[in-house]
Structures are given as C-alpha cells and as structure tokens.
Design a protein around this motif. Structure first.
Motif, short mmCIF file in Angstrom:
data_model
loop_
_atom_site.label_atom_id
_atom_site.label_comp_id
_atom_site.label_asym_id
_atom_site.label_seq_id
_atom_site.Cartn_x
_atom_site.Cartn_y
_atom_site.Cartn_z
N PRO A 161 -21.84 -9.82 -4.31
CA PRO A 161 -20.83 -10.06 -5.36
C PRO A 161 -19.47 -10.42 -4.77
N GLU A 162 -18.76 -11.22 -5.53
CA GLU A 162 -17.42 -11.62 -5.12
C GLU A 162 -16.43 -10.54 -5.57
N VAL A 163 -15.66 -9.99 -4.64
CA VAL A 163 -14.62 -9.02 -5.01
C VAL A 163 -13.30 -9.51 -4.42
N PRO A 164 -12.19 -9.18 -5.04
CA PRO A 164 -10.89 -9.67 -4.56
C PRO A 164 -10.60 -9.21 -3.13
N ALA A 165 -9.96 -10.10 -2.40
CA ALA A 165 -9.62 -9.80 -0.99
C ALA A 165 -8.19 -9.29 -0.90
N LEU A 166 -7.97 -8.45 0.09
CA LEU A 166 -6.60 -8.03 0.43
C LEU A 166 -5.91 -9.25 1.02
N ASN A 167 -4.86 -9.74 0.38
CA ASN A 167 -4.27 -10.99 0.87
C ASN A 167 -3.42 -10.76 2.11
N PRO A 168 -3.17 -11.82 2.89
CA PRO A 168 -2.49 -11.67 4.19
C PRO A 168 -1.12 -10.99 4.06
N GLU A 169 -0.40 -11.33 3.01
CA GLU A 169 0.94 -10.75 2.85
C GLU A 169 0.85 -9.24 2.63
N ALA A 170 -0.10 -8.84 1.81
CA ALA A 170 -0.28 -7.41 1.55
C ALA A 170 -0.67 -6.68 2.83
N LEU A 171 -1.51 -7.33 3.62
CA LEU A 171 -1.95 -6.70 4.86
C LEU A 171 -0.79 -6.56 5.84
N GLN A 172 0.05 -7.60 5.93
CA GLN A 172 1.19 -7.58 6.85
C GLN A 172 2.25 -6.57 6.40
N SER A 173 2.30 -6.35 5.10
CA SER A 173 3.39 -5.49 4.61
C SER A 173 3.02 -4.01 4.56
N LEU A 174 1.84 -3.68 5.07
CA LEU A 174 1.46 -2.27 5.06
C LEU A 174 2.43 -1.46 5.91
N ALA A 175 3.03 -0.48 5.31
CA ALA A 175 4.05 0.30 6.02
C ALA A 175 3.41 1.18 7.10
N PRO A 176 3.95 1.16 8.33
CA PRO A 176 3.34 1.92 9.44
C PRO A 176 3.19 3.40 9.12
N GLU A 177 4.10 3.96 8.30
CA GLU A 177 4.02 5.40 8.02
C GLU A 177 2.78 5.76 7.20
N GLY A 178 2.17 4.74 6.59
CA GLY A 178 0.96 5.02 5.80
C GLY A 178 -0.33 4.82 6.58
N TRP A 179 -0.21 4.37 7.83
CA TRP A 179 -1.39 4.00 8.60
C TRP A 179 -2.31 5.18 8.89
N ASP A 180 -1.70 6.38 8.99
CA ASP A 180 -2.52 7.55 9.35
C ASP A 180 -3.64 7.77 8.34
N GLU A 181 -3.36 7.49 7.07
CA GLU A 181 -4.33 7.78 6.01
C GLU A 181 -4.99 6.53 5.45
N LEU A 182 -4.54 5.36 5.91
CA LEU A 182 -5.02 4.12 5.31
C LEU A 182 -6.45 3.75 5.75
N VAL A 183 -7.28 3.47 4.77
CA VAL A 183 -8.65 3.00 5.05
C VAL A 183 -8.77 1.57 4.51
N LEU A 184 -9.15 0.65 5.39
CA LEU A 184 -9.35 -0.74 4.97
C LEU A 184 -10.85 -0.97 4.78
N GLN A 185 -11.23 -1.23 3.55
CA GLN A 185 -12.66 -1.41 3.27
C GLN A 185 -13.06 -2.88 3.38
N PRO A 186 -14.22 -3.14 3.97
CA PRO A 186 -14.67 -4.54 4.03
C PRO A 186 -15.15 -5.01 2.67
N ARG A 187 -14.99 -6.30 2.40
CA ARG A 187 -15.61 -6.88 1.20
C ARG A 187 -17.12 -6.93 1.44
N PRO A 188 -17.91 -6.93 0.38
CA PRO A 188 -19.38 -7.01 0.56
C PRO A 188 -19.80 -8.29 1.28
N THR A 189 -18.91 -9.27 1.28
CA THR A 189 -19.23 -10.56 1.90
C THR A 189 -18.79 -10.63 3.36
N SER A 190 -18.42 -9.49 3.94
CA SER A 190 -18.04 -9.45 5.36
C SER A 190 -19.01 -8.52 6.11
#
Lengths: 281, 290
Positions: B164-193
């Motif tokens: 299934p097609e699911v929305p992707a995390l766009n490049p800008e959103a990925l770049q703008s992730l604040a470092p202070e949130g990295w400890d808890e951040l989980v990046l999930q793969p799309r089903p197509t990756s």
C-alpha cells in the motif's frame, strides 16, 4: 427486442483495460464508452494497479470481470476473496460483477484455469446454492459468463443453454453472453451456435464479450489474441436482432496490439447494430 | 520489472506433445460420479506429474464424453497443456533473473517440481512464488546459494510492487527534526521500503538481465540493497555498509539517537557530514513514513 430484467442500461462499446495501453489512455483519454478490468489484477494491490484504476475510473465507467470466483467448486466459498471483491465494487461503484460458469480448483488448490462444470442436476443445484450466498454477500447481481470448453462430461444431462437458463431462473443472476465462447464451444462439441443464441434467456443477458481465437483444425482454443472472425460477428448480429442493444466489450489479452487496433475492433462492433436498409428504386 | 497481468481466458496453445508412453484408457461402461469426484478426478489429470498420469487417466471413459472431432484424451490434454504454461509464465514474471540464469528447460523443470510441493492455494497467482526462494535453497541446483539470493531479491521486488501507498516523511520535515527529540524519535519505514543483504551482487546482475546484457553468474561479493517504490516506480540502490547498518537499526524500530551513536561507534570514519548527506538522501527518496 428483449429488455434485461434489471433495466441495466446499454453502456455501449468498451474494451479490456490492459497495462500495455495505460500510457496511451492517460495521454489521449480516448473516446471509449467504458473499460472492463480483470478484478484479480487490482484486488489486494496498493500499488500502481489501483492508482491507475482510480485515475481511469474518474473518467470512464469501469466494469468488473473476475476469473477466480470459482462458483462451481465443491470447496467452501472463499470469503477472503469476496471481501476484496466487494471493496473493489465499492471503489468503482459497480452495478454488477461478472465471472465464469466454471470451477478453478478444489482440495484447497487453485489451477488458475476455467475448468468446465458437469451439466447435471446436481451441479445445477450446487451452483445455485452458492450463487445465492455470493450475491447476498456482494449485494450486487452476479453476471455469469458462458465459458469456452474443450470437453464434455460423460454424465452431462443438459445443454449449456438449458443449464444457464435454469440457473438464472433459480438465482436471478445475469448472463454475460460471450459470443466467441458460444462459437468456440459449438465448434468443439458440435452443437448449433445459432440455436444456443436463440434459446438463451434473453431477459437475463446483461452484456456481451467478443474476441478472437485460435483454430487448430480439430478444435478451437479461446486465445483472445486476434481479430473477431466473421462467423462470430454474424452471431453477434443475431444477438442484436434477437435481444436488442446490450453493453458490448472486446477482449484482446495475448499478442496485444496497439490501442488503436483494439479500439477499431470495438468500433466495428457498433456497425453490427446499424439497421439494415434495403435500397428502393 | 514486468507487471503481472492475469487475462480473462486461455493462453494460446496447440496440443502439447504427449508423454512418450501411451496412456491406456478404459472404455468400460460409464459409472456415475458425484460432482466432487468429477472435480477431483479432472484436477488430478490436469495437475499430476507425468509419472502419475497413466494412473490418473485410466478411467477417462467414466468421466469424459466420447466427443465430436477429438477423442477424450486429446480434450484432456488441452487443459493439461495449459497448466504448466500458466505456472511457468507466472513465476517467470516474478523471477526473470532466475529464469534467465537457468534457461527455459531447467526453469520449467524447477517450477513444475516446486508447484508439486507448493501448489497455488490462493485466488491470485501473485502468491505462487512465496516459497520459491526457500525451495531453491533446498534444491540440488548448481550455484543454488546465488540463485536463492537472486530469488529473494526478486520476491521482495514483486511484493513491494503491491504494497500500500502511505505518505512519506518529506525531506524538509526530516531535516527539521530537532536534535533534542532524537533520543525518543523512531523513524518507521514505509511498506514500500525494504533492506536486503546478499553475499552476491544480485542487484547488479538483475539489472543486467533486465537490460538484456546477458550477464554471467557473478563471483561472491557482498551487496547491501535498499528497495523502494517512488511514484509507483520500483527502484533499488546499493548502500555503503555503515549506511545499511544505520538504516537496518532504524527500520527495526531503534530510536534515532542510539542508532546513530551505534553506527558511529562501529564505523568511526562516519562523521557528521556523511550522516547529514545520508539523511538528506533518505528524505529525498521518501523511505520513511510521515
């Protein structure tokens, strides 16, 4: 002229939606009355097939045609399949769905072929029971296609048209009268194609398929890889004269030529409906 | 990859050559059989391996009408002949690399022995090849390790095609992730990756097959692949070892900061510029879920 009992309109002349024609269709949006899809190519897929279907369904009516319902199988009905089919019916807002009078496998196995039903009372009652359950679940009429067959069962008790007529009476299912299949089976089994068309229950015929085939001399295989032959066009004309206008679709599934070639065959079907005008004076 | 497409009826064919040994058919009086028996009999005739055909067809006269034009055995052969065509064609679409490597005869033999062990039980042929890689791994084929890995790649490509097609995390959103949130951040793969690791350069080999470059079987050389579907097009890229490790950790659900720390520890040459470039690329490729 015989009106189909559901009052389904004549949708005109359409063709099978095939992947090799996607780009042509999306580029030119050709004048076609409708497209028919093979439902199994879209069910359960979340990728390109469903994306293409959604685009095309925005512009054209889409008819649903299946090859895996296996209505005659003595295995239990596959409700996982029916659920996916029902989703697709909702997606394109289909008013009916078609498949074949056949079975594809038993004992949990699928041969992926359209195997012939014995034309017996037992088989008729079995298919009737299943059809009622399937139609109740899908909530749209099921339209059954007469298949091309290459053998007859020793225990057959009915002609195919009598079998189909009894089935439609019992279950109120529709008929997809594939004119080429009538011709192919009549050639393979030695019955009269004209008699078949004359005796099929006209009020249940919802639409027609037309296609080419391969004549190997002693038998014909329904290959969908060529132009419709003259004898089949003549049978189609007979259908029109007896039943009136019915939605008509051309199938071309192997050695698929460019879009224009298939489309020309579709347009040729329209010419069979023109009234014959005799010259006077 | 070729797009699978079921068509609505029989494939073109002429009667196939029969088995060398003539089949002896009983012409005794027709016996009554129930629908279930009739179907079981025909299915057996259509699908059984050649060494069981004579037995399967022994009572043809009980089941099939003496017909017009063709004898009952020839009629059965029309259905029997179509069965392998369907099976082989289906797996050839999903496994073009394996088919190319083995050649037509060996591939057909492999498919038919596979189908005997793993017959289709689904309404769709898309599931037919599910056990094919494992079957190859257990076979006695020459070079089966390479063939198995090639089949794994091809199976994954076929599966990702239908995800299934699911929305992707766009490049800008990925770049703008604040470092202070990295400890808890989980990046999930799309089903197509999907990530895959091989001992052979199977992706390169398959690319050559797809482009009709007639490749030879490659020698061992590790290859780490990312499969992705972008705009409904299938793509795959070869990843560097460190990048593969980081993505594998992320795809398995590890939090971002610990995953980055782990890769930097394991691969000291990986620095901030490289990490930045990777995340920029991954954002462009749209491999994470929004």
């Amino acid at each position: 002229m015989i009106v189909n009992k559901w009052g389904f309109p004549d949708l005109g002349f359409g063709m099978g939606l095939r992947t090799v024609h996607y780009s042509h269709i999306l580029e030119h949006w050709p004048q076609v009355d409708f497209f028919e899809i093979i439902v199994e190519n879209y069910m359960g897929s979340g990728g390109r097939p469903i994306y293409m279907l959604e685009q095309i369904a925005e512009r054209y009516p889409v008819l649903l045609h299946g090859v895996s319902l296996s209505v005659g199988s003595t295995d239990p009905i596959d409700f996982e399949y029916l659920k996916l089919l029902k989703n697709l019916i909702g997606l394109v807002k289909a008013r009916w769905v078609s498949d074949h009078l056949c079975w594809t496998g038993i004992l949990g196995r699928n041969t992926h072929d359209l195997l012939p039903m014995p034309l017996t009372q037992e088989s008729l009652e079995h298919v009737s029971r299943r059809l009622k359950v399937i139609q109740d679940y899908l909530e749209v009429p099921l339209v059954l296609e007469n298949p091309s067959t290459y053998l007859e069962w020793a225990q057959d008790q009915l002609t195919e048209w009598d079998y189909l007529n009894a089935l439609t009476q019992e279950t109120d299912c529709g008929l997809l009268l594939d004119v080429n299949n009538v011709y192919v089976s009549s050639y393979n089994h030695g019955f009269s194609a004209q008699e078949y068309i004359q005796k099929i229950s006209g009020e249940h015929v919802v639409y027609h398929h037309l296609s080419g085939h391969t004549n190997n001399g002693t038998y014909i295989v329904d290959t969908h890889d060529d132009h419709v032959i003259d004898e089949v066009w003549a049978l189609y004309t007979q259908c029109y004269q007896r039943l009136g206008a019915r939605t008509t679709m051309v199938e071309w599934d192997a050695e698929i030529p460019p879009f224009e070639v298939v489309h020309a065959e579709v347009l040729k079907a329209a010419t069979c409906r023109k009234p014959v005008v005799s010259k006077v004076g | 990859m070729a797009e699978r497409e079921v068509v609505s009826n029989a494939k073109g064919m002429v009667l196939p050559e029969r088995s060398p040994a003539p089949v002896r058919v009983s012409r005794q009086k027709v016996q009554a059989h129930g629908l279930r028996q009739q179907q079981a009999w025909l299915q057996q005739v259509v699908t059984c391996p050649p060494d069981r055909l004579e037995e399967a067809m022994a009572n043809t006269g009980d089941f099939i009408k003496e017909g017009y034009g063709l004898d009952p055995e020839s009629r059965l052969w029309i259905y029997r002949g179509m069965f392998p065509l369907r099976m082989v064609e289906s797996l050839q679409i999903d496994f073009p690399g394996v088919a190319y490597t083995l050649g037509p005869e060996a591939f057909e033999a492999l498919v038919m022995s596979y189908v005997e062990e793993h017959p289709s039980s689904s309404w769709t042929l898309n599931h037919l090849g599910l056990h094919f890689p494992a079957y190859i791994a257990r076979s006695s084929l020459r070079g089966r390790t390479f063939l198995h890995q090639l089949a794994v790649l091809e199976l994954n490509l076929a599966q990702v095609f239908d995800e299934p097609e699911v929305p992707a995390l766009n490049p800008e959103a990925l770049q703008s992730l604040a470092p202070e949130g990295w400890d808890e951040l989980v990046l999930q793969p799309r089903p197509t990756s999907r990530l895959l690791k091989f001992d052979y350069p199977v992706s390169h080999y398959l690319h050559q097959v797809d482009n009709e470059l007639e490749p030879r079987r490659p020698v061992r050389h590790p290859q780490r692949i990312l499969i992705m579907r972008q705009g409904y097009q299938m793509n795959r890229v070869v990843l560097p070892e460190a990048g593969f490790h980081l993505l594998r950790d992320l795809f398995s659900g590890k939090k971002l900061a610990p995953a980055v720390e782990r890769v930097v520890r394991k691969f000291p040459a990986v620095g901030a510029p490289e990490l930045q470039r990777w995340f920029h690329q991954w954002g462009d490729w749209g491999i994470f879920r929004a």
